[in-house]
Structures are given as structure tokens and as C-alpha cells.
Design an enzyme around this catalytic site. Sequence first.
Site, PDB file in Angstrom:
ATOM      1  N   LYS A 196       0.843  -1.201   0.000  1.00  0.00           N
ATOM      2  CA  LYS A 196       0.000   0.000   0.000  1.00  0.00           C
ATOM      3  C   LYS A 196       0.880   1.254   0.000  1.00  0.00           C
ATOM      4  O   LYS A 196       0.699   2.146  -0.813  1.00  0.00           O
ATOM      5  CB  LYS A 196      -0.907  -0.030   1.240  1.00  0.00           C
ATOM      6  CG  LYS A 196      -1.790   1.178   1.368  1.00  0.00           C
ATOM      7  CD  LYS A 196      -2.744   1.037   2.537  1.00  0.00           C
ATOM      8  CE  LYS A 196      -3.393   2.386   2.838  1.00  0.00           C
ATOM      9  NZ  LYS A 196      -4.393   2.340   3.879  1.00  0.00           N
ATOM     10  N   GLU A 202      10.563  -4.536   4.470  1.00  0.00           N
ATOM     11  CA  GLU A 202      10.652  -5.950   4.077  1.00  0.00           C
ATOM     12  C   GLU A 202      10.349  -6.104   2.587  1.00  0.00           C
ATOM     13  O   GLU A 202      11.069  -6.777   1.834  1.00  0.00           O
ATOM     14  CB  GLU A 202       9.647  -6.802   4.872  1.00  0.00           C
ATOM     15  CG  GLU A 202       9.938  -6.910   6.355  1.00  0.00           C
ATOM     16  CD  GLU A 202       9.234  -5.856   7.192  1.00  0.00           C
ATOM     17  OE1 GLU A 202       8.967  -4.748   6.666  1.00  0.00           O
ATOM     18  OE2 GLU A 202       8.975  -6.135   8.380  1.00  0.00           O
ATOM     19  N   GLY A 254      -4.748  -1.780   4.846  1.00  0.00           N
ATOM     20  CA  GLY A 254      -3.911  -2.899   4.396  1.00  0.00           C
ATOM     21  C   GLY A 254      -4.541  -4.251   4.673  1.00  0.00           C
ATOM     22  O   GLY A 254      -4.612  -5.116   3.799  1.00  0.00           O
ATOM     23  N   ARG A 255      -5.051  -4.449   5.879  1.00  0.00           N
ATOM     24  CA  ARG A 255      -5.590  -5.770   6.242  1.00  0.00           C
ATOM     25  C   ARG A 255      -6.986  -6.012   5.671  1.00  0.00           C
ATOM     26  O   ARG A 255      -7.584  -7.061   5.918  1.00  0.00           O
ATOM     27  CB  ARG A 255      -5.563  -5.952   7.761  1.00  0.00           C
ATOM     28  CG  ARG A 255      -6.228  -4.839   8.548  1.00  0.00           C
ATOM     29  CD  ARG A 255      -5.894  -4.937  10.033  1.00  0.00           C
ATOM     30  NE  ARG A 255      -6.372  -3.792  10.801  1.00  0.00           N
ATOM     31  CZ  ARG A 255      -5.727  -2.643  10.939  1.00  0.00           C
ATOM     32  NH1 ARG A 255      -4.578  -2.457  10.313  1.00  0.00           N
ATOM     33  NH2 ARG A 255      -6.229  -1.678  11.677  1.00  0.00           N
ATOM     34  N   GLU A 340      -4.612  -6.524  14.910  1.00  0.00           N
ATOM     35  CA  GLU A 340      -4.134  -5.206  14.479  1.00  0.00           C
ATOM     36  C   GLU A 340      -5.290  -4.205  14.527  1.00  0.00           C
ATOM     37  O   GLU A 340      -5.089  -3.004  14.700  1.00  0.00           O
ATOM     38  CB  GLU A 340      -3.524  -5.276  13.068  1.00  0.00           C
ATOM     39  CG  GLU A 340      -2.581  -4.122  12.764  1.00  0.00           C
ATOM     40  CD  GLU A 340      -1.803  -4.283  11.464  1.00  0.00           C
ATOM     41  OE1 GLU A 340      -2.388  -4.099  10.386  1.00  0.00           O
ATOM     42  OE2 GLU A 340      -0.595  -4.598  11.501  1.00  0.00           O
ATOM     43  N   HIS A 371      -4.242 -33.017  17.585  1.00  0.00           N
ATOM     44  CA  HIS A 371      -3.081 -33.804  18.004  1.00  0.00           C
ATOM     45  C   HIS A 371      -1.969 -32.910  18.521  1.00  0.00           C
ATOM     46  O   HIS A 371      -0.811 -33.322  18.575  1.00  0.00           O
ATOM     47  CB  HIS A 371      -2.614 -34.668  16.835  1.00  0.00           C
ATOM     48  CG  HIS A 371      -3.688 -35.611  16.399  1.00  0.00           C
ATOM     49  ND1 HIS A 371      -3.858 -36.851  16.957  1.00  0.00           N
ATOM     50  CD2 HIS A 371      -4.698 -35.452  15.500  1.00  0.00           C
ATOM     51  CE1 HIS A 371      -4.912 -37.435  16.396  1.00  0.00           C
ATOM     52  NE2 HIS A 371      -5.441 -36.603  15.512  1.00  0.00           N
ATOM     53  N   LYS A 500       9.327  -0.717  14.263  1.00  0.00           N
ATOM     54  CA  LYS A 500       9.900  -0.425  12.938  1.00  0.00           C
ATOM     55  C   LYS A 500      10.975   0.649  13.060  1.00  0.00           C
ATOM     56  O   LYS A 500      12.052   0.525  12.489  1.00  0.00           O
ATOM     57  CB  LYS A 500       8.810   0.123  12.007  1.00  0.00           C
ATOM     58  CG  LYS A 500       7.844  -0.894  11.466  1.00  0.00           C
ATOM     59  CD  LYS A 500       6.949  -0.212  10.432  1.00  0.00           C
ATOM     60  CE  LYS A 500       5.737  -1.027  10.098  1.00  0.00           C
ATOM     61  NZ  LYS A 500       4.789  -0.353   9.236  1.00  0.00           N
TER      62      LYS A 500
HETATM   63  O1  F6P Z   1       3.239  -2.795   9.805  1.00  0.00           O
HETATM   64  C1  F6P Z   1       1.898  -3.034   9.677  1.00  0.00           C
HETATM   65  C2  F6P Z   1       1.412  -2.731   8.286  1.00  0.00           C
HETATM   66  O2  F6P Z   1       1.309  -1.372   8.090  1.00  0.00           O
HETATM   67  C3  F6P Z   1       0.091  -3.423   8.034  1.00  0.00           C
HETATM   68  O3  F6P Z   1      -0.972  -2.720   8.496  1.00  0.00           O
HETATM   69  C4  F6P Z   1       0.129  -3.601   6.558  1.00  0.00           C
HETATM   70  O4  F6P Z   1      -0.783  -4.554   6.121  1.00  0.00           O
HETATM   71  C5  F6P Z   1       1.560  -4.011   6.366  1.00  0.00           C
HETATM   72  O5  F6P Z   1       2.280  -3.250   7.303  1.00  0.00           O
HETATM   73  C6  F6P Z   1       2.119  -3.807   4.992  1.00  0.00           C
HETATM   74  O6  F6P Z   1       2.040  -2.482   4.579  1.00  0.00           O
HETATM   75  P1  F6P Z   1       2.223  -2.071   3.081  1.00  0.00           P
HETATM   76  O7  F6P Z   1       1.122  -2.702   2.290  1.00  0.00           O
HETATM   77  O8  F6P Z   1       2.154  -0.584   3.050  1.00  0.00           O
HETATM   78  O9  F6P Z   1       3.558  -2.573   2.618  1.00  0.00           O
END
Ligand code: F6P
Length: 535
Positions: A196, A202, A254-255, A340, A371, A500
Site C-alpha cells: 500500500k 521488508e 492494508g488488512r 491489528e 493432536h 519499525k
Molecule cells: O506494519 C503493519 C502494516 O502497516 C500493516 O498494516 C500492513 O498490512 C503491512 O504493514 C504492509 O504495509 P504495506 O502494504 O504498506 O507494505
Amino acid sequence: MTIWQDLLDKAQSVQSREIGELFEKGNRAAGFSRETGPFLFDFSKTNIDAETLDLLVKLAEEKEVAARAEAMFTGEKINDTEGRAVLHTALRNLDTDVFVDGENVMPEVRATYARMEAFARDVREGKFTGQGGKITDVVNIGIGGSDLGPAMATLALAPYHDGPRCHFVSNVDGAHIHDTLAGLNPETTLVIVASKTFTTIETMTNAETAKRWMAEKVSDPAQQFAALSTSAEKTAAFGIDQARVFGFADWVGGRYSMWGPIGLSLMIAIGPEGFAGFLRGAATMDAHFRKAEFKDNLPVLLALVGIWHNQFCDYATRAVLPYDQRLARLPAYLQQLEMESNGKRVSMDGKDLPYNSGPVVWGEPGTNGQHAFYQLIHQGTRVIPCEFMVAAEGHEPDLAHQHTLLVANCLAQSEALMRGRSLAEATEIMRKKGFEGDELDRQARHRVFPGSRPSTTLLYPKLTPEVFGGIVALYEHRVFVEGVILGINSFDQWGVELGKELALALAPVLKGEDAGEGKDGSTRQLVARVQSLRG
Ligand code: F6P
């Protein structure tokens, strides 16, 4: 007396009541189950009685859940710590216009959807190719909401998967991208960078790694990249042609984003028709949520059961137990969706919450969990409300006997949790095995199940795209209702920021470029040990 206090008192007064006793009067199962579309939601195996349900419904009314839901669906800026509307529902109700700040946002949503469809078809039909020909593999690079949704959905809808293979890379751990790319041909791979913000460390790190990997074999790697993001500038700066950039607005959390561009990998996997079915299922759940009375409203009831267990019975966690191997990623997805969204200690008005935030959510598919951790669910000292879900029918007609076993296990678990096994029953069993005296008592006590442990069951005919879309939307709205009742803003996530920031500051310390002044002793010790181990 407030409704909240009434519910606290009620929870206290029914604490020692056996759930099983509730079945002695009337038709408990029918009275405490609801149906909509393909779903039967049975919450009869909880300690909720008619009076409790009535109070819970009143609580939802008092908290103005309906008005808040309408505000969400109609584009009001209910995410007020970020000043944003919350309109993931617009991504699956494509025929309904929605206005934000007086502007109809739907023409752009529809246009992007049409571009996604065209691109997905081109990839699937081989009109869009890699340097080496037809795309055989798609690698979605994203994390959190830009990963969990499509990764979960692609697995869930595997029987409908007739497009290229899909892979999901999320972790900054180089092992993840290394192992994923290891078996792939760069010349026939499409990389989708899903973010987003297009700033997430990452994702951007993995995207650069993928670009380098592709550049070893492909003359213009950017040609085999697509991007899903709200930031046109950042995707352009990364070098991705705007023709393959699928944008969305900041009002898609995002979620909550898998319904739009973030779902592109799923659309490529199952095709635009399957994806449309997935959206349809969610839209049907949206309509039900908007229209049904609270006492018959599945998302509201699921939320009220959750609130009852978490806030009034003080059960700190809930287990989500899909008896569906293809829903293996659902618990992880729900962990982000629920924790979240509602893992917050401050209410909308900035005050400390006077009660617990949302619960810890965890789970595994059945029968695997049986199990592993069911021992604790059945005989541990803590009560863990369980949410079972199961399809009446699987996708493997030749293995129908296995599906029967799966369903039998699912239903047996909720039965066992409620029924338990008394000391008298356990004693009888052990007596028949030849035990007597003190040893009989000791052995029997180990075999007692306290029972009266609450669970709900969501039953559906088969895990089709429509049904799956409905399940995800059901849980989204459940989280929304719980958030409204708790007075939380379910749509921000400030709690992820501090870690972060500190990670960014620690990277140069680990590399020895910064002395790490001001770090605590433990962190300094760990840094020093990593440095000495790495030489
Ligand atoms: O760190 C949490 C977050 O902001 C989530 O809410 C989101 O889904 C994820 O990181 C990834 O964010 P982006 O889509 O901006 O890379």
C-alpha cells in the site's frame, strides 16, 4: 445500572451453569442458530441464554453499531486518527456509487478493476509474456495485509486455481525469497510488488532482491514486474511501467485490501470469473450485515459472542479452528485482522480503555490441532472459546469418506467440549479396566473433562469462491462491530510503528556504523554477541 454492568452481573451469575443444561428446555439449537445464504451459524454451545442475548443486542444498539456501519459504508472518515474513510466494501460492491469528500470514488475503482481483469486474462492466456514466453509463476512480494489475504485465498481456492503457480514472499529473512526463487525460471516469472505504502522495508528489500535475481537472466526485468500500491510516484521511481501499476486509495486499509488490486495474484490464479464470485460472496454478506436485525445478523452475533467471552467472561484468547486444510492460513490472516484492528488500549476519545482490548486470536486447521493443543482446550485450567468451521462437502468426491471423518471430528470436538466427562463416568471407565481404591480415584481424575466449554460452529455447503468471500467479510464485519462496542478505532495501527523505527536505528548499530549510544544493556549485549558470532 448500565447494560455493561448487567452483562458483568449476568456472566457472574451463570458462571457455574453447565452449557449442556440449556439444551434441556425448548429447542436450544434452533433458538441459538442463525442462517443466511449458505451459512448456518450455531452458537447454541455457549453459555448465552435469551436474557444475555437480549442484553448483548441492546449493547450493540446502545453503541450505535448500525449508524457506525452506515458511516463506514457511505464513506465517512471513521478512521479519524488517520483522517480516512474506510471503504474496502466499495471494492466488492462495484455497482454502488460511494462519495468521499463529495467525490464519487467508484469510477476509478471500476476502471482499475477492469485493468486488473484485462491484465489477469493476458497473463493467464499468454498475451502478456516474460522474456522466455508464457508466465508460469507469479511471485507476490508483500507483507501483512499485502500478503496474508491473497496467500490465504489462493490456498483456500486451490480447486479453482487454473492459472500460473503463485508464490508469496513476505519475510525480510533472506531465506524466504531465496527458497521461493530457487526453483523458478526468471524468464517466465511475473513479480508483483504489493505494498500500500511502497515504503515497507521488508517488501522493498525483497523487491530489490527479486529484481537483481531477474536481471541475471532477463534484459529488462522491470517488464516482468507489476505493482499494487497507493503511491504512483514510488512505483514509478522503482521503475515499474504505469501500465502494470494498479492503484488504490488510502481508504483501503492494508488488512482489508484483498478485494482490490492486492488480490491480483488471486485473480491471476483463479481467473476473473472466480474472483468475481469471491467478491459476490462478500457483497452478499455486506448486504446482510447492513439489513438484518441484530438478533439475526451473523457478523453482529459473532461479535456479540466474542464480546461476551472476552469482556464479560474474561476469556483472554479465542481459537479459530477451521476443519478445512485449505483454510490453513485463515488463523494467521485473522490474527492481523482482529489483533491489528482491536488490539488497542486507548478508545476513540483518547482515554484509557476501562476494559480489555480485543482478544488474542490463534488456531490451526482441524484435525491437526487435535493432536497438538486440544489437550489444553479440553483439560487446561483456562477456558478457550473455540470457533469451528466446516464444509458439508469437500472438493474431492473420491475422498468423500475422508470428508465424513473430518466433519465427524469437527462436530465431536464441540460436543466433547460442552459435554465433558464427569468423575463418575471416568471412575466407571477405569473400574472396568481393573483399577480400584486410591489408584482408581487417581487414574479417574486424570480422565475427567470439565466440559461446559463454549464453542460456535459455522457450517457451509462447500468452500467455493462465494462462500469464502462471505466468510472473510463475516469476520471483517465482526471485527468492526467488536471495535465499535469497545469504542476503538479498528482502522489504524500505531502499535506497529515503534518497533519499525527501532529496527531502522539498530541496523547501522549491528553493522558497526553506529555505536548505539543510549541503548539498554540487554540490547547492547545482544548486538555485541551477534557481531562477535558473525566475525
Ligand atoms: O506494519 C503493519 C502494516 O502497516 C500493516 O498494516 C500492513 O498490512 C503491512 O504493514 C504492509 O504495509 P504495506 O502494504 O504498506 O507494505
